[in-house]
Design a protein around this motif. Structure first.
Motif, PDB file in Angstrom:
ATOM      1  N   ASP A   6      13.228  28.336 -24.313  1.00 37.48           N
ATOM      2  CA  ASP A   6      12.667  29.685 -24.204  1.00 37.48           C
ATOM      3  C   ASP A   6      11.944  30.099 -25.484  1.00 37.48           C
ATOM      4  O   ASP A   6      11.204  31.089 -25.483  1.00 37.48           O
ATOM      5  CB  ASP A   6      13.773  30.714 -23.905  1.00 37.48           C
ATOM      6  CG  ASP A   6      14.395  30.513 -22.532  1.00 37.48           C
ATOM      7  OD1 ASP A   6      13.801  29.799 -21.693  1.00 37.48           O
ATOM      8  OD2 ASP A   6      15.482  31.076 -22.306  1.00 37.48           O
ATOM      9  N   LEU A   7      12.153  29.359 -26.564  1.00 38.28           N
ATOM     10  CA  LEU A   7      11.501  29.675 -27.836  1.00 38.28           C
ATOM     11  C   LEU A   7       9.991  29.478 -27.761  1.00 38.28           C
ATOM     12  O   LEU A   7       9.244  30.158 -28.455  1.00 38.28           O
ATOM     13  CB  LEU A   7      12.067  28.817 -28.971  1.00 38.28           C
ATOM     14  CG  LEU A   7      13.505  29.098 -29.382  1.00 38.28           C
ATOM     15  CD1 LEU A   7      13.990  28.037 -30.359  1.00 38.28           C
ATOM     16  CD2 LEU A   7      13.621  30.496 -29.996  1.00 38.28           C
ATOM     17  N   GLY A   8       9.545  28.508 -26.968  1.00 37.02           N
ATOM     18  CA  GLY A   8       8.115  28.233 -26.880  1.00 37.02           C
ATOM     19  C   GLY A   8       7.854  26.817 -26.414  1.00 37.02           C
ATOM     20  O   GLY A   8       8.746  26.119 -25.936  1.00 37.02           O
ATOM     21  N   THR A   9       6.643  26.386 -26.613  1.00 40.00           N
ATOM     22  CA  THR A   9       6.218  25.046 -26.231  1.00 40.00           C
ATOM     23  C   THR A   9       6.732  24.039 -27.258  1.00 40.00           C
ATOM     24  O   THR A   9       6.533  24.235 -28.457  1.00 40.00           O
ATOM     25  CB  THR A   9       4.674  24.978 -26.176  1.00 40.00           C
ATOM     26  OG1 THR A   9       4.211  25.999 -25.292  1.00 40.00           O
ATOM     27  CG2 THR A   9       4.200  23.614 -25.721  1.00 40.00           C
ATOM     28  N   PRO A  10       7.401  22.958 -26.798  1.00 38.47           N
ATOM     29  CA  PRO A  10       7.868  21.955 -27.759  1.00 38.47           C
ATOM     30  C   PRO A  10       6.702  21.397 -28.576  1.00 38.47           C
ATOM     31  O   PRO A  10       5.620  21.136 -28.049  1.00 38.47           O
ATOM     32  CB  PRO A  10       8.494  20.875 -26.884  1.00 38.47           C
ATOM     33  CG  PRO A  10       8.894  21.603 -25.634  1.00 38.47           C
ATOM     34  CD  PRO A  10       7.817  22.641 -25.432  1.00 38.47           C
ATOM     35  N   GLY A  11       6.945  21.258 -29.873  1.00 42.54           N
ATOM     36  CA  GLY A  11       5.949  20.707 -30.777  1.00 42.54           C
ATOM     37  C   GLY A  11       6.476  19.434 -31.411  1.00 42.54           C
ATOM     38  O   GLY A  11       7.487  18.881 -30.967  1.00 42.54           O
ATOM     39  N   PRO A  12       5.830  18.973 -32.475  1.00 42.59           N
ATOM     40  CA  PRO A  12       6.286  17.750 -33.138  1.00 42.59           C
ATOM     41  C   PRO A  12       7.700  17.928 -33.689  1.00 42.59           C
ATOM     42  O   PRO A  12       8.070  19.005 -34.146  1.00 42.59           O
ATOM     43  CB  PRO A  12       5.288  17.554 -34.275  1.00 42.59           C
ATOM     44  CG  PRO A  12       4.258  18.606 -34.141  1.00 42.59           C
ATOM     45  CD  PRO A  12       4.678  19.574 -33.096  1.00 42.59           C
ATOM     46  N   SER A  13       8.455  16.874 -33.608  1.00 45.51           N
ATOM     47  CA  SER A  13       9.821  16.888 -34.135  1.00 45.51           C
ATOM     48  C   SER A  13       9.987  15.771 -35.143  1.00 45.51           C
ATOM     49  O   SER A  13       9.251  14.789 -35.126  1.00 45.51           O
ATOM     50  CB  SER A  13      10.824  16.722 -32.993  1.00 45.51           C
ATOM     51  OG  SER A  13      10.734  17.824 -32.111  1.00 45.51           O
ATOM     52  N   TYR A  20       9.236  24.359 -31.835  1.00 39.55           N
ATOM     53  CA  TYR A  20       8.760  25.066 -30.649  1.00 39.55           C
ATOM     54  C   TYR A  20       7.736  26.099 -31.125  1.00 39.55           C
ATOM     55  O   TYR A  20       7.979  26.792 -32.115  1.00 39.55           O
ATOM     56  CB  TYR A  20       9.915  25.758 -29.917  1.00 39.55           C
ATOM     57  CG  TYR A  20      10.977  24.763 -29.512  1.00 39.55           C
ATOM     58  CD1 TYR A  20      10.915  24.120 -28.276  1.00 39.55           C
ATOM     59  CD2 TYR A  20      12.004  24.424 -30.383  1.00 39.55           C
ATOM     60  CE1 TYR A  20      11.868  23.174 -27.919  1.00 39.55           C
ATOM     61  CE2 TYR A  20      12.958  23.479 -30.037  1.00 39.55           C
ATOM     62  CZ  TYR A  20      12.887  22.854 -28.809  1.00 39.55           C
ATOM     63  OH  TYR A  20      13.818  21.915 -28.473  1.00 39.55           O
ATOM     64  N   VAL A  21       6.615  26.182 -30.429  1.00 40.94           N
ATOM     65  CA  VAL A  21       5.533  27.067 -30.846  1.00 40.94           C
ATOM     66  C   VAL A  21       5.345  28.167 -29.804  1.00 40.94           C
ATOM     67  O   VAL A  21       5.268  27.883 -28.602  1.00 40.94           O
ATOM     68  CB  VAL A  21       4.217  26.276 -31.025  1.00 40.94           C
ATOM     69  CG1 VAL A  21       3.084  27.192 -31.442  1.00 40.94           C
ATOM     70  CG2 VAL A  21       4.395  25.152 -32.033  1.00 40.94           C
ATOM     71  N   SER A  22       5.273  29.399 -30.285  1.00 41.21           N
ATOM     72  CA  SER A  22       5.009  30.543 -29.421  1.00 41.21           C
ATOM     73  C   SER A  22       4.106  31.510 -30.173  1.00 41.21           C
ATOM     74  O   SER A  22       4.489  32.047 -31.216  1.00 41.21           O
ATOM     75  CB  SER A  22       6.315  31.240 -29.038  1.00 41.21           C
ATOM     76  OG  SER A  22       6.061  32.368 -28.232  1.00 41.21           O
ATOM     77  N   ASN A  23       2.898  31.693 -29.644  1.00 45.04           N
ATOM     78  CA  ASN A  23       1.907  32.573 -30.259  1.00 45.04           C
ATOM     79  C   ASN A  23       1.657  32.155 -31.705  1.00 45.04           C
ATOM     80  O   ASN A  23       1.182  31.058 -31.947  1.00 45.04           O
ATOM     81  CB  ASN A  23       2.322  34.034 -30.141  1.00 45.04           C
ATOM     82  CG  ASN A  23       2.433  34.467 -28.694  1.00 45.04           C
ATOM     83  OD1 ASN A  23       1.608  34.080 -27.874  1.00 45.04           O
ATOM     84  ND2 ASN A  23       3.443  35.235 -28.378  1.00 45.04           N
ATOM     85  N   ASP A  24       2.012  32.980 -32.669  1.00 43.79           N
ATOM     86  CA  ASP A  24       1.725  32.690 -34.078  1.00 43.79           C
ATOM     87  C   ASP A  24       2.948  32.222 -34.852  1.00 43.79           C
ATOM     88  O   ASP A  24       2.946  32.254 -36.077  1.00 43.79           O
ATOM     89  CB  ASP A  24       1.161  33.949 -34.758  1.00 43.79           C
ATOM     90  CG  ASP A  24      -0.194  34.344 -34.205  1.00 43.79           C
ATOM     91  OD1 ASP A  24      -0.855  33.494 -33.589  1.00 43.79           O
ATOM     92  OD2 ASP A  24      -0.587  35.501 -34.384  1.00 43.79           O
TER      93      ASP A  24
END
Length: 140
Positions: A6-13, A20-24
Motif C-alpha cells: 500500500d506504500l506505493g509501486t515497488p522500486g529497486p531493492s 516503494y514509490v508513491s508520488n514524490d
C-alpha cells in the motif's frame, strides 16, 4: 507486513532496503541487515540528515512479521528525472563539501567516514545537482 504494498509501486531493492514509490516519496522498508539494530540505523540516519540534508530521511513507521521481526519504514523525497552520478562527479561533490577521498566510493572528513558512494546510491538531476540517497556512515 501484508499492507507494505500500500506504500506505493515497488522500486529497486538492495541488501538492506525494499523500496516503494508513491508520488514524490520513496519509502524504504529496512531489514536491519547492514545496521544490526534499530538504534544503529537511526543513528546513521541522523548523520545522513546532518551531512546530506537535501535527501533527509524521516521515520514513517514500522512493519514486520508478527512476533518475529520489526522493520523500520523510512521515507525520503524522490529525486525526479535523475540519472546515476559518475564516480568523478561523486568525487567532485564530496570534495566540495569538505571530504577527502580514501578509496573508490569512500570519503572522510574530521568527523565522519562515508562509504558505499557508488553510482547506484548517488543521483544527479537535470540541473547537474548531486544527491546522496544512500550511504554508510560512521563517526571517526
Amino acid at each position: 507486513m501484508h499492507e507494505v504494498f500500500d506504500l506505493g509501486t515497488p522500486g529497486p531493492s538492495g541488501n538492506e532496503n525494499d523500496t516503494y514509490v508513491s508520488n514524490d516519496i520513496v519509502y524504504k522498508v529496512n531489514n536491519l541487515l547492514n545496521s544490526g539494530s534499530i538504534v544503529k540505523l537511526l543513528e546513521k540516519i541522523s548523520w545522513h540528515n546532518i551531512l546530506f540534508y537535501d535527501t533527509f530521511y524521516a521515520l514513517y513507521g514500522f512493519t514486520g512479521f508478527d512476533g518475529r521481526t520489526i522493520m523500520p519504514i523510512l521515507q525520503q523525497r524522490l529525486v525526479k528525472n535523475a540519472t546515476l552520478a559518475t564516480p568523478i562527479e561523486i568525487d567532485t561533490y564530496m570534495a566540495a563539501i569538505g571530504f577527502s577521498k580514501l578509496s573508490e566510493g569512500r570519503y572522510a572528513n574530521a568527523d565522519f567516514e562515508v562509504w558505499d558512494l557508488v553510482p547506484r546510491n548517488v543521483l544527479k538531476d537535470r540541473s547537474g545537482d548531486i544527491f546522496i540517497v544512500d550511504a554508510e556512515i560512521r563517526l571517526r
